[in-house]
Design a protein around this motif. Structure first.
Motif, PDB file in Angstrom:
ATOM      1  N   PHE A 197      20.254   2.654  37.303  1.00  0.00           N
ATOM      2  CA  PHE A 197      19.361   3.499  38.090  1.00  0.00           C
ATOM      3  C   PHE A 197      18.582   2.597  39.041  1.00  0.00           C
ATOM      4  CE2 PHE A 197      20.530   5.994  34.514  1.00  0.00           C
ATOM      5  CZ  PHE A 197      20.540   7.308  34.973  1.00  0.00           C
ATOM      6  N   PHE A 198      18.465   3.021  40.302  1.00  0.00           N
ATOM      7  CA  PHE A 198      17.885   2.179  41.339  1.00  0.00           C
ATOM      8  C   PHE A 198      17.336   3.063  42.445  1.00  0.00           C
ATOM      9  CE2 PHE A 198      21.471   3.599  43.540  1.00  0.00           C
ATOM     10  CZ  PHE A 198      21.426   3.179  44.857  1.00  0.00           C
ATOM     11  N   PHE A 199      16.770   2.455  43.487  1.00  0.00           N
ATOM     12  CA  PHE A 199      16.545   3.176  44.746  1.00  0.00           C
ATOM     13  C   PHE A 199      16.608   2.179  45.883  1.00  0.00           C
ATOM     14  CE2 PHE A 199      12.402   2.168  42.999  1.00  0.00           C
ATOM     15  CZ  PHE A 199      11.542   1.891  44.061  1.00  0.00           C
ATOM     16  N   THR A 200      17.082   2.636  47.023  1.00  0.00           N
ATOM     17  CA  THR A 200      17.438   1.724  48.112  1.00  0.00           C
ATOM     18  C   THR A 200      16.250   1.018  48.731  1.00  0.00           C
ATOM     19  OG1 THR A 200      17.356   3.497  49.769  1.00  0.00           O
ATOM     20  CG2 THR A 200      19.473   3.108  48.688  1.00  0.00           C
ATOM     21  N   THR A 201      15.050   1.588  48.607  1.00  0.00           N
ATOM     22  CA  THR A 201      13.864   0.970  49.216  1.00  0.00           C
ATOM     23  C   THR A 201      13.070   0.128  48.230  1.00  0.00           C
ATOM     24  OG1 THR A 201      12.608   3.005  48.806  1.00  0.00           O
ATOM     25  CG2 THR A 201      13.635   2.757  50.978  1.00  0.00           C
ATOM     26  N   CYS A 202      13.595  -0.044  47.024  1.00  0.00           N
ATOM     27  CA  CYS A 202      12.921  -0.839  45.994  1.00  0.00           C
ATOM     28  C   CYS A 202      12.856  -2.309  46.426  1.00  0.00           C
ATOM     29  CB  CYS A 202      13.683  -0.714  44.681  1.00  0.00           C
ATOM     30  SG  CYS A 202      13.229  -1.915  43.423  1.00  0.00           S
ATOM     31  N   PRO A 203      11.663  -2.897  46.455  1.00  0.00           N
ATOM     32  CA  PRO A 203      11.532  -4.279  46.922  1.00  0.00           C
ATOM     33  C   PRO A 203      11.535  -5.316  45.801  1.00  0.00           C
ATOM     34  CG  PRO A 203       9.370  -3.310  46.759  1.00  0.00           C
ATOM     35  CD  PRO A 203      10.350  -2.256  46.276  1.00  0.00           C
ATOM     36  N   VAL A 217      16.918   7.006  41.869  1.00  0.00           N
ATOM     37  CA  VAL A 217      15.791   7.691  41.225  1.00  0.00           C
ATOM     38  C   VAL A 217      14.835   8.281  42.258  1.00  0.00           C
ATOM     39  CG1 VAL A 217      15.918   6.289  39.131  1.00  0.00           C
ATOM     40  CG2 VAL A 217      14.407   5.571  41.007  1.00  0.00           C
ATOM     41  N   THR A 218      15.158   8.089  43.546  1.00  0.00           N
ATOM     42  CA  THR A 218      14.387   8.744  44.624  1.00  0.00           C
ATOM     43  C   THR A 218      15.375   9.511  45.509  1.00  0.00           C
ATOM     44  OG1 THR A 218      14.522   6.770  46.026  1.00  0.00           O
ATOM     45  CG2 THR A 218      12.569   6.986  44.615  1.00  0.00           C
ATOM     46  N   PRO A 219      16.019  10.535  44.947  1.00  0.00           N
ATOM     47  CA  PRO A 219      17.073  11.235  45.704  1.00  0.00           C
ATOM     48  C   PRO A 219      16.570  11.912  46.969  1.00  0.00           C
ATOM     49  CG  PRO A 219      16.492  12.440  43.712  1.00  0.00           C
ATOM     50  CD  PRO A 219      15.842  11.101  43.594  1.00  0.00           C
ATOM     51  N   ASP A 220      15.287  12.243  47.029  1.00  0.00           N
ATOM     52  CA  ASP A 220      14.749  12.851  48.247  1.00  0.00           C
ATOM     53  C   ASP A 220      14.744  11.860  49.408  1.00  0.00           C
ATOM     54  OD1 ASP A 220      14.339  15.186  46.863  1.00  0.00           O
ATOM     55  OD2 ASP A 220      12.238  14.773  46.417  1.00  0.00           O
ATOM     56  N   ILE A 221      14.607  10.591  49.084  1.00  0.00           N
ATOM     57  CA  ILE A 221      14.614   9.533  50.106  1.00  0.00           C
ATOM     58  C   ILE A 221      16.038   9.036  50.350  1.00  0.00           C
ATOM     59  CG2 ILE A 221      13.837   7.189  50.632  1.00  0.00           C
ATOM     60  CD1 ILE A 221      11.342   7.797  48.918  1.00  0.00           C
ATOM     61  N   ASP A 222      16.789   8.897  49.268  1.00  0.00           N
ATOM     62  CA  ASP A 222      18.134   8.333  49.370  1.00  0.00           C
ATOM     63  C   ASP A 222      19.165   9.417  49.691  1.00  0.00           C
ATOM     64  OD1 ASP A 222      17.384   5.719  48.992  1.00  0.00           O
ATOM     65  OD2 ASP A 222      17.512   5.844  46.815  1.00  0.00           O
ATOM     66  N   SER A 223      19.204   9.769  50.953  1.00  0.00           N
ATOM     67  CA  SER A 223      20.193  10.723  51.460  1.00  0.00           C
ATOM     68  C   SER A 223      21.570  10.064  51.463  1.00  0.00           C
ATOM     69  CB  SER A 223      19.832  11.140  52.878  1.00  0.00           C
ATOM     70  OG  SER A 223      19.874  10.001  53.734  1.00  0.00           O
ATOM     71  N   VAL A 224      22.590  10.849  51.759  1.00  0.00           N
ATOM     72  CA  VAL A 224      23.945  10.309  51.865  1.00  0.00           C
ATOM     73  C   VAL A 224      23.989   9.209  52.922  1.00  0.00           C
ATOM     74  CG1 VAL A 224      26.319  10.833  52.556  1.00  0.00           C
ATOM     75  CG2 VAL A 224      25.096  12.380  51.017  1.00  0.00           C
ATOM     76  N   THR A 282      23.362  10.440  44.670  1.00  0.00           N
ATOM     77  CA  THR A 282      22.095  11.148  44.811  1.00  0.00           C
ATOM     78  C   THR A 282      22.339  12.591  44.383  1.00  0.00           C
ATOM     79  OG1 THR A 282      20.252  11.611  46.319  1.00  0.00           O
ATOM     80  CG2 THR A 282      22.475  11.806  47.231  1.00  0.00           C
ATOM     81  N   GLY A 283      21.286  13.356  44.271  1.00  0.00           N
ATOM     82  CA  GLY A 283      21.415  14.746  43.847  1.00  0.00           C
ATOM     83  C   GLY A 283      20.044  15.330  43.610  1.00  0.00           C
ATOM     84  N   SER A 284      19.960  16.371  42.803  1.00  0.00           N
ATOM     85  CA  SER A 284      18.645  16.947  42.525  1.00  0.00           C
ATOM     86  C   SER A 284      17.870  16.024  41.601  1.00  0.00           C
ATOM     87  CB  SER A 284      18.795  18.330  41.877  1.00  0.00           C
ATOM     88  OG  SER A 284      19.170  18.204  40.520  1.00  0.00           O
TER      89      SER A 284
END
Length: 224
Positions: free
Chosen positions: A89-95, A125-132, A153-155
């Motif tokens: 589990f990750f998110f693309t803007t995680c620094p 874990v931030t699907p609202d930010i991590d669009s396709v 990503t998803g809901s």
């Protein structure tokens, strides 16, 4: 005397080889085979497990899911049918830890690139930010091979429930709201029956080496 030894030299060599084979077979039979545990919710830190599952001791497996990857494709359990896979589990803007985790997942990708039995799966874990589009950009930057590694990503609700109820890998500050998932550094090894076989710190080299070693042990169980 020399003629006697010469006469039975071949016989002695044959007996020596046979003795070696017998000793090897006995050693193999007496040496326990390496196996991996099958993790159940009751075996895992309660902070990482939904309260409804914390005392479950058997029959745990990854639930069905329907998510969207970096190419806009729907990814379900069917894409991982009869596959071993490694999830995180990750998110693309995680620094902080995500760049290290992604780098190490990339190292694993390079090791399994020709292995048709093993795949990778990373959940935002931030699907609202991590669009396709965002996932695709990240995938290109990080050298993701589409046939080996899905960034999905998803809901928020589905990813939250997968994290807490299936993979047992994410802490929580709430009930699935927009910013309450605290993802861990865990990589999760999942077998072909969708059972968890190992947890590893995705930021540590020694844990990545242990994961790759355990992966080989797991693969051998399907050859027996």
């Amino acid at each position: 005397m020399l003629s006697f030894f010469s006469k039975y030299k071949l016989f002695g060599l044959v007996m020596l080889v046979l003795s070696g084979i017998i000793i090897y077979l006995f050693y193999t039979a007496l040496t326990p085979k390496k196996t991996l545990p099958i993790y159940q919710p009751a075996m895992v830190n309660a902070e990482l497990v939904d309260s409804t599952l914390q005392y479950v001791k058997k029959y745990h497996s990854i639930a069905n899911f329907s998510l969207t990857n970096q190419n806009g494709e729907t990814i379900t359990q069917e894409n991982y049918k009869n596959k071993i896979y490694i999830a995180d589990f990750f998110f693309t803007t995680c620094p902080t830890i995500c760049p290290i985790m992604t780098k190490n997942m990339g190292e694993i990708q390079s090791k399994i690139v020709k292995d048709t039995n093993v795949l990778l799966l990373s959940h935002s874990v931030t699907p609202d930010i991590d669009s396709v589009a965002q996932l695709k950009k990240y995938a290109l930057e990080k050298g993701v091979i589409d046939t080996k590694w899905n960034l999905v990503t998803g809901s928020k609700k589905e990813i939250y429930e997968l994290a807490r109820k299936s993979y047992l890998a994410v802490k929580t500050d709430g009930d699935g709201g927009p910013y309450d998932m605290i993802h861990t550094e865990n990589f999760i090894l999942v077998d072909k029956e969708k059972r968890i076989r190992g947890f590893y710190d995705g930021t540590k080299t020694e844990d990545i080496e242990k994961l790759l070693s355990d992966l080989e042990i797991l693969k051998k169980t399907y050859l027996e």
